[in-house]
Scaffold this motif. Structure first.
Motif, PDB file in Angstrom:
ATOM      1  N   GLN A  38       0.874  -1.335   0.069  1.00  0.00           N
ATOM      2  CA  GLN A  38      -0.067   0.146   0.053  1.00  0.00           C
ATOM      3  C   GLN A  38       0.839   1.133   0.009  1.00  0.00           C
ATOM      4  OE1 GLN A  38      -3.895  -0.418   2.297  1.00  0.00           O
ATOM      5  NE2 GLN A  38      -2.579  -1.694   3.677  1.00  0.00           N
ATOM      6  N   PHE A  40       1.013   3.932   1.516  1.00  0.00           N
ATOM      7  CA  PHE A  40       1.718   4.930   2.722  1.00  0.00           C
ATOM      8  C   PHE A  40       2.741   3.710   3.260  1.00  0.00           C
ATOM      9  CE2 PHE A  40      -2.889   3.340   3.289  1.00  0.00           C
ATOM     10  CZ  PHE A  40      -2.472   2.100   4.101  1.00  0.00           C
ATOM     11  N   HIS A  41       2.921   2.722   2.895  1.00  0.00           N
ATOM     12  CA  HIS A  41       3.986   1.805   3.347  1.00  0.00           C
ATOM     13  C   HIS A  41       5.327   1.761   2.352  1.00  0.00           C
ATOM     14  CE1 HIS A  41       1.523   0.674   6.633  1.00  0.00           C
ATOM     15  NE2 HIS A  41       0.764  -0.382   6.061  1.00  0.00           N
ATOM     16  N   PRO A  51      -3.724   9.384   6.676  1.00  0.00           N
ATOM     17  CA  PRO A  51      -4.005   9.576   8.030  1.00  0.00           C
ATOM     18  C   PRO A  51      -2.466   9.106   8.879  1.00  0.00           C
ATOM     19  CG  PRO A  51      -5.847   8.547   7.399  1.00  0.00           C
ATOM     20  CD  PRO A  51      -4.865   8.687   6.024  1.00  0.00           C
ATOM     21  N   LEU A  52      -1.764   8.238   8.247  1.00  0.00           N
ATOM     22  CA  LEU A  52      -0.559   7.843   8.772  1.00  0.00           C
ATOM     23  C   LEU A  52       0.470   9.046   8.845  1.00  0.00           C
ATOM     24  CD1 LEU A  52       0.042   4.214   7.513  1.00  0.00           C
ATOM     25  CD2 LEU A  52      -0.367   5.092   9.910  1.00  0.00           C
ATOM     26  N   TRP A  91      -2.741  -2.261  16.579  1.00  0.00           N
ATOM     27  CA  TRP A  91      -1.824  -1.212  16.058  1.00  0.00           C
ATOM     28  C   TRP A  91      -2.164   0.020  16.434  1.00  0.00           C
ATOM     29  CZ3 TRP A  91      -3.232  -4.429  11.275  1.00  0.00           C
ATOM     30  CH2 TRP A  91      -2.589  -5.684  11.409  1.00  0.00           C
TER      31      TRP A  91
ATOM     32  N   SER B  80      -8.264   2.372   0.925  1.00  0.00           N
ATOM     33  CA  SER B  80      -7.902   1.965   2.263  1.00  0.00           C
ATOM     34  C   SER B  80      -7.179   2.913   3.093  1.00  0.00           C
ATOM     35  CB  SER B  80      -6.842   0.841   1.926  1.00  0.00           C
ATOM     36  OG  SER B  80      -6.338   0.375   3.103  1.00  0.00           O
ATOM     37  N   LEU B  81      -7.732   3.048   4.290  1.00  0.00           N
ATOM     38  CA  LEU B  81      -6.995   3.979   5.401  1.00  0.00           C
ATOM     39  C   LEU B  81      -6.660   3.279   6.441  1.00  0.00           C
ATOM     40  CD1 LEU B  81      -9.772   6.624   5.070  1.00  0.00           C
ATOM     41  CD2 LEU B  81      -7.529   6.802   4.243  1.00  0.00           C
ATOM     42  N   GLY B  82      -6.047   1.927   6.291  1.00  0.00           N
ATOM     43  CA  GLY B  82      -5.262   1.084   7.397  1.00  0.00           C
ATOM     44  C   GLY B  82      -6.283   0.331   7.984  1.00  0.00           C
ATOM     45  N   SER B  83      -5.902  -0.231   9.245  1.00  0.00           N
ATOM     46  CA  SER B  83      -6.340  -0.874  10.249  1.00  0.00           C
ATOM     47  C   SER B  83      -5.878  -0.663  11.436  1.00  0.00           C
ATOM     48  CB  SER B  83      -6.171  -2.370   9.856  1.00  0.00           C
ATOM     49  OG  SER B  83      -6.598  -3.284  10.838  1.00  0.00           O
ATOM     50  N   PHE B 119     -14.722   8.721   6.886  1.00  0.00           N
ATOM     51  CA  PHE B 119     -14.025   7.458   7.025  1.00  0.00           C
ATOM     52  C   PHE B 119     -15.388   6.446   7.260  1.00  0.00           C
ATOM     53  CE2 PHE B 119      -9.507   7.319   8.819  1.00  0.00           C
ATOM     54  CZ  PHE B 119      -9.204   8.423   8.355  1.00  0.00           C
TER      55      PHE B 119
END
Lengths: 154, 154
Positions: A38, A40-41, A51-52, A91, B80-83, B119
């Motif tokens: 993804q 953002f990684h 949001p990260l 997380w 996707s906005l992560g988890s 979101f």
């Protein structure tokens, strides 16, 4: 050489510190490229608008890094018989390039296996912190260990 | 090009198939060497005398492989906005060299975020099977997605 750890050696309520892990940008990108590509990684610019807020490790990379700390900290010197899984993974904060992670675990329950007399079961709570002492991840999991008395006597 | 997926596009109760992953001995050993260097993940001989009964992938490697299937299947083409994490991970059967894994997911709940109007939140159930159609792993997790209507209207 440290004494080999059996199920009987885990003390309920005791917190044990594990080692330290310096997180690098290269490792973050390498793990994400293979397992969690993804944006953002993978890329600082792409990550800034999410949001990260900047490049961060995949949560699965955080898990893998903790697993290595666990192995180095005690697990490969134990009678580990694996795990059926986890009850919870949280997380909590992004893990950034340059972070220094530390970890600890607490055995919250220890009981003999009902089905296999040579096994003991532990429920563990793992916590990972960054260099600002902020918690970045927690696990609640179950682990199996061989018992010191191989014939199953308590 | 497949249409970009937003939170509104997930249907509660619908099961979606993901791709396929051929698991190799080399990958099992490489992952375990770096992240989970327990003998039963590194060496066939050492593994034979353990409950795993032979070389098997680290459970964390299974997780990483599923994450790649998820990314390839739909996630990198989504908002996707992560988890924040997972409620449960179950490692049900060993994953062996030569296994062919398939996966699917079901959205079990979808709701707007209470705190962030852009979101949406989905709870997902993921299942991974081997070539014998035996379930090898399941996840119950929460995922965040951007909403199609960026101003937060339903």
């Amino acid at each position: 050489m440290a004494e080999h750890i059996y199920w009987e050696d885990f003390q309920v309520g005791r917190t044990v510190t594990l080692g330290e892990k310096h997180v690098t940008r290269e490792e973050i990108i390498a793990f994400a490229t293979e397992f969690d590509p993804q944006p953002f990684h993978l890329d600082e610019t792409a990550a800034k608008d999410t949001p990260l807020g900047g490049l961060a490790a995949s949560g699965w990379h955080s898990c893998a890094m903790l697993m290595r700390m666990i192995c180095d900290g005690y697990l490969v010197n134990s009678s580990s018989l694996g795990s059926p899984g986890l009850d919870e993974v949280k997380w909590l904060e992004p893990v950034r390039p340059g972070d220094v992670l530390t970890a600890r675990y607490t055995c919250v329950e220890a009981r003999p296996s009902e089905s296999r007399p040579n096994f003991g079961v532990c429920r563990m709570h793992y916590e990972v912190f960054n260099q600002f002492d902020r918690p970045v991840m927690t696990w609640d999991c179950t682990q199996f260990f061989g018992r010191r008395s191989a014939d199953g006597s308590p």
